[in-house]
Write an enzyme that holds these catalytic residues in place. Structure first.
Site, PDB file in Angstrom:
ATOM      1  N   GLN A 294       2.272   2.571  14.149  1.00 42.20           N
ATOM      2  CA  GLN A 294       3.112   3.612  12.921  1.00 42.20           C
ATOM      3  C   GLN A 294       1.314   4.895  12.678  1.00 42.20           C
ATOM      4  OE1 GLN A 294       3.424   0.226  10.284  1.00 42.20           O
ATOM      5  NE2 GLN A 294       2.771   1.577   8.974  1.00 42.20           N
TER       6      GLN A 294
ATOM      7  N   GLU B 176       0.021  -1.803  12.533  1.00 44.57           N
ATOM      8  CA  GLU B 176       0.112  -3.541  13.145  1.00 44.57           C
ATOM      9  C   GLU B 176       0.775  -3.294  13.963  1.00 44.57           C
ATOM     10  OE1 GLU B 176       3.440  -4.058   9.981  1.00 44.57           O
ATOM     11  OE2 GLU B 176       1.438  -3.299   7.797  1.00 44.57           O
TER      12      GLU B 176
ATOM     13  N   TRP C   5       0.811  -0.998  -0.004  1.00 40.44           N
ATOM     14  CA  TRP C   5      -0.042   0.074  -0.093  1.00 40.44           C
ATOM     15  C   TRP C   5       0.612   0.989  -0.429  1.00 40.44           C
ATOM     16  CZ3 TRP C   5      -0.992   3.079   4.223  1.00 40.44           C
ATOM     17  CH2 TRP C   5      -0.439   3.049   6.125  1.00 40.44           C
ATOM     18  N   ASP C   6       1.920   1.438   0.361  1.00 40.22           N
ATOM     19  CA  ASP C   6       3.177   2.552   0.168  1.00 40.22           C
ATOM     20  C   ASP C   6       2.793   3.300  -0.907  1.00 40.22           C
ATOM     21  OD1 ASP C   6       4.074   0.159   1.914  1.00 40.22           O
ATOM     22  OD2 ASP C   6       6.056   1.515   1.904  1.00 40.22           O
TER      23      ASP C   6
HETATM   24  O1  IFM Z   1       4.050  -1.339   4.136  1.00 42.59           O
HETATM   25  C1  IFM Z   1       4.593  -1.429   4.918  1.00 42.59           C
HETATM   26  C2  IFM Z   1       3.801  -1.470   6.447  1.00 42.59           C
HETATM   27  O2  IFM Z   1       2.742  -1.123   6.682  1.00 42.59           O
HETATM   28  C3  IFM Z   1       4.840  -1.182   7.404  1.00 42.59           C
HETATM   29  N1  IFM Z   1       6.496  -2.390   7.348  1.00 42.59           N
HETATM   30  C4  IFM Z   1       6.682  -1.883   6.356  1.00 42.59           C
HETATM   31  C5  IFM Z   1       5.880  -2.432   4.746  1.00 42.59           C
HETATM   32  C6  IFM Z   1       6.380  -1.343   3.936  1.00 42.59           C
HETATM   33  O3  IFM Z   1       6.779  -0.547   3.767  1.00 42.59           O
END
Ligand code: IFM
Length: 490
Positions: free
Chosen positions: A249, A144, A17-18
């Site tokens: 996050q 997460e 999703w980045d």
């Molecule tokens: O997509 C992200 C996730 O939200 C958090 N860990 C790293 C991933 C890749 O940047």
């Protein structure tokens, strides 16, 4: 657009999703002519997303958490497959791209199908309770460290935009909607679900709950957490993290960035203060969103520190992973921190709005964005901002739009400057004063030991390997002048 771009083997080259939430906003406003590519790629993987939805006993399309060719490659479903918000992230990217470029051909063709299939998923996942509220249960939001929750605020707000966007776009292109099998009852169901979408709120604390029940979870014992135990995911079992109010996050903060109109400024301030105390930034995706909200709320020095952390993530190897590739979302987030943070740029209402304000360390910031084929340049100083509709404006659009645009000489762009409507004409700079900043109140603290490092003008924000006077901690006097950022030129 993999999470590491093409810069390393991290995440096995997977796209996440980045791409839609962090990287595509930058491309949409700086290089609109290439921004449709990644969305067309998602469209090209729709059959696999439909297949995935069937496997999960859902409807429409379920886009993968991580993938190379469209197939779900995540083996950890609580923080992978359950993160259904990726569907709404893709829908948001479609709507943002269409609003910013006016690329109607894309919207009618690939865009509508993406909106419809993602909306169908929400309709199937959600349900109404006895009081008529619509819930999305059993999902994982951006944070997460909390998984398989009910009514994640980010997911619900983004799903609501997805549903509304699907209805509006289907009504705009009824023939194409019919081709996609959309019927009136389906549109009604999407509209009603969007209007009834539940947002968990803790009335006693006066804040949105990240998800239902979040504020009654046990608090994390930060005092007993050794600084060497971050990132927590490498030192604590996930099950332990899931039971606590500890945020990896930005989640509510990200919702306030992308769905800002759904919150009052007072709610934003209270939410920001609450979640700032509990957010450890164990993901590089977090700092830029915190910068954007800190700037909006007037905590400009804090915003600057978050911006610096995002910008320096790989240069200073902050998470000791840069050998695996660049943190592309963090780097893209630098643009967001500058343009959405200090430029106050938002696009939620179908018109560009700006609320520029600089932190003390910057004397000038200039950037430009493309909007509907026009290039808007904004130069921000300490007391005033100058808008310019550049005469070299062309960008994307004329070929893609249904009706030809006006010649550049007749072009005009309507926007808002700190809430005030403004009209820009080509080549005529408009300088406007910056209003007095509101009293932001005390800066909300971060968890102990997790505050972003403060940057003093002219000094590195973190120790640079090989330089003894590495950073702000060592600095006793600020001898260098403030910095100037000329950046993000489109
Ligand atoms: O997509 C992200 C996730 O939200 C958090 N860990 C790293 C991933 C890749 O940047």
């Amino acid at each position: 657009m993999p999470a590491k771009g093409l810069s390393g083997n991290g995440y096995d080259g997977h796209t996440m999703w980045d791409a839609e939430i962090f990287v595509l906003p930058v491309l949409t406003y700086l290089r609109p002519e290439i921004a449709a590519g990644p969305l067309r790629w998602r469209h090209a993987t729709l059959d696999q997303a439909r297949e995935r939805a069937r496997t999960l006993r859902l409807a429409g399309a379920a886009f993968p958490w991580r993938t190379i060719g469209g197939r779900e490659c995540s083996g950890y479903w609580p923080a992978g497959t359950a993160a259904l918000h990726v569907n709404a992230d893709i829908a948001a990217a479609v709507l943002r791209y269409a609003a910013a470029t006016g690329d109607i051909a894309f919207l009618r063709d690939a865009g509508l199908e993406l909106l419809v299939e993602t909306a169908r998923l929400w309709s199937r996942v959600g349900h109404y309770d006895d009081s008529g509220a619509f819930h999305l249960d059993g999902v994982t939001g951006p944070d997460e460290y909390t998984a398989l929750v009910n009514d994640d605020v980010f997911t619900n707000l983004m799903a609501r935009r997805n549903l509304r966007g699907a209805v509006a776009t289907a009504r705009r292109f009824p023939d194409r909607a019919r081709e996609l099998g959309v019927v009136e009852a389906e549109l009604t169901a999407w509209r009603e679900a969007a209007e009834a979408m539940h947002l968990p709120y803790d009335a006693r604390r006066g804040i949105h709950q990240q998800c239902a029940g979040f504020t009654r979870l046990r608090e994390w014992d930060f005092a007993a957490t050794d600084p060497g135990e971050y990132p927590l995911l490498l030192h604590y079992p996930y099950l332990e993290l899931y039971r606590h109010q500890v945020v990896k996050q930005a989640d509510v903060v990200l919702a306030m960035q992308h769905c800002g109109d759904d919150f009052t400024i007072e709610e934003k301030a209270r939410n920001f203060a609450y979640y700032e105390r509990r957010t450890v930034r164990d993901s590089s995706l977090s700092a830029s969103s915190q910068a954007v909200l800190a700037a909006e709320l007037g905590h400009l020095e804090l915003a600057y520190a978050f911006l610096a952390e995002s910008a320096l993530h790989d240069l200073h190897n902050l998470s000791d992973q840069t050998r695996d590739g660049l943190h592309v979302a963090a780097l893209a987030g630098v643009w967001s921190a500058l343009v959405m943070g200090f430029g106050g740029f938002r696009d939620e209402r179908g018109e560009p709005v700006f609320a520029p304000r600089l932190p003390p360390a910057l004397t000038r910031l200039r950037f430009s964005i493309f909007w509907q084929g026009h290039r808007i340049q904004l130069t921000i100083g300490p007391d005033e901002a100058t808008y310019l509709l550049r005469e070299d404006s062309t960008g994307l659009g004329d070929a893609a739009a249904e009706e030809p645009r006006h010649a550049t000489a007749q072009a005009r762009v309507e926007l808002r400057h700190h809430g005030k409507p403004v009209v820009l004409l080509p080549g005529q700079p408009l300088t406007l004063p910056l209003p007095e900043p509101p009293d932001a109140g005390p800066e909300p603290p971060s968890p102990p030991g997790r505050a972003p490092r403060r940057r003093r003008a002219g000094r590195p924000v973190t120790p640079v390997p090989g330089q003894p006077d590495g950073g702000d901690q060592a600095a006793t006097a600020d001898t260098a002048g403030p910095a100037t950022a000329d950046t993000a030129e489109g």
